[in-house]
Design an enzyme around this catalytic site. Structure first.
Site, short mmCIF file in Angstrom:
data_model
loop_
_atom_site.label_atom_id
_atom_site.label_comp_id
_atom_site.label_asym_id
_atom_site.label_seq_id
_atom_site.Cartn_x
_atom_site.Cartn_y
_atom_site.Cartn_z
N CYS A 1 0.86 -1.18 0.00
CA CYS A 1 0.00 0.00 0.00
C CYS A 1 0.90 1.23 0.00
O CYS A 1 2.12 1.11 -0.10
CB CYS A 1 -0.99 0.00 1.17
SG CYS A 1 -0.25 0.14 2.81
N CYS B 1 -1.91 1.74 -4.30
CA CYS B 1 -0.62 2.38 -4.58
C CYS B 1 -0.41 2.61 -6.07
O CYS B 1 0.70 2.91 -6.51
CB CYS B 1 0.54 1.57 -4.01
SG CYS B 1 0.61 -0.12 -4.60
N CYS C 1 4.07 -0.36 -8.28
CA CYS C 1 4.59 -1.72 -8.14
C CYS C 1 5.15 -2.22 -9.47
O CYS C 1 4.44 -2.23 -10.48
CB CYS C 1 3.48 -2.65 -7.65
SG CYS C 1 4.08 -4.24 -7.11
#
Length: 270
Positions: A148, A222, A226
């Site tokens: 997150c 997020c 990633c």
């Protein structure tokens, strides 16, 4: 690596801080999957008391360990030599693999300053050493990364639930794209109500290595932070952010996470 239990030797300058920390944490995290040792090029008289205090918080006692000098025999018998500072000059050529990690020297630090170092070394051990275990059981063990923004609420609660449910049957990691200074105390309180203690965790920055070492990557708000690697399972869970909310608002978020984790654990352990 050999068929016997791999031996890992952690080396720093004084064998009083970083190398002692690495060996203690590997023993704590890996159990009997590795044999850990540490040594130094110019050993100090005693182990850094702040380092000893921070690992004692995890139930690890290294206060009575005596720093020692690295020997050619150490380097000949180790399957992996981990240099806790790049560029260290060893007394002989290691027989096994050499890894160079870069961690600051905690020589004059207090326990509060050492805790983030402890968590960073723990994560490095999980990402590199634990991810490469040679046993068939460990090789087949699934690994999950929760991500997150701040690694202070949602991802920490998810990791806490999965560790509680799966024990050591699943490797669990968490990280944040912009990690906070500490875990959300309301998230800690909410998990504590269910008997799950996440107070020993600390927010960690998301790394490419953590993603590479994981089979399942679960993101929670997020965005595109990633990294993507083919062949991994990616999921995005739409969860409210508990940041700034009271316990009454966080409990439903916690319970939603628990339901999702129970389903995920059932799939991975089936």
């Amino acid at each position: 690596m050999t068929d016997r239990t791999p031996r890992v030797l952690f080396v720093c300058q004084h064998n009083a801080g970083r190398s002692q920390l690495g060996a203690a944490l590997l023993e704590h995290l890996a159990g009997d999957r590795f044999i850990a040792a540490s040594a130094g090029l110019a050993p100090a008289d005693t182990v850094n008391p702040a380092v000893a205090a921070t690992v004692a918080e995890l139930g690890i006692d290294i206060a009575d360990r005596v720093p020692r000098a690295v020997t050619p025999d150490d380097l000949h018998t180790a399957d992996i030599v981990v240099l806790m500072k790049p560029g260290l000059t060893l007394p002989s050529t290691p027989r096994g693999e050499v890894l160079e990690w870069s961690f600051p020297n905690p020589e004059s630090w207090n326990a509060d300053a050492v805790r983030p170092l402890r968590e960073a070394v723990s994560e490095k051990i999980r990402e590199t050493l634990l991810a490469r275990s040679t046993t068939a059981d460990t090789a087949a063990k699934p690994s999950v990364l929760f991500v997150c923004v701040h690694n202070a609420g949602r991802s920490q609660m998810a990791a806490g639930f999965l560790r509680d449910i799966a024990g050591d049957r699943i490797e669990v990691r968490s990280a944040g794209s912009i990690p906070a200074d500490q875990i959300n105390p309301i998230a800690v309180e909410a998990m504590g109500e269910l008997g799950i203690d996440i107070t020993t965790e600390a927010p960690k920055v998301l790394t490419t290595e953590a993603v590479q070492a994981s089979d399942v990557v679960i993101t929670m708000g997020c965005g595109d932070a990633c990294p993507f690697f083919p062949g991994k399972r990616y999921e995005d869970w739409a969860l409210d952010d508990p940041a700034g909310q009271g316990i009454d608002a966080v409990r439903p978020i916690r319970d939603d996470i628990r339901r999702r984790i129970e389903a995920l654990a059932g799939e991975l352990l089936a």
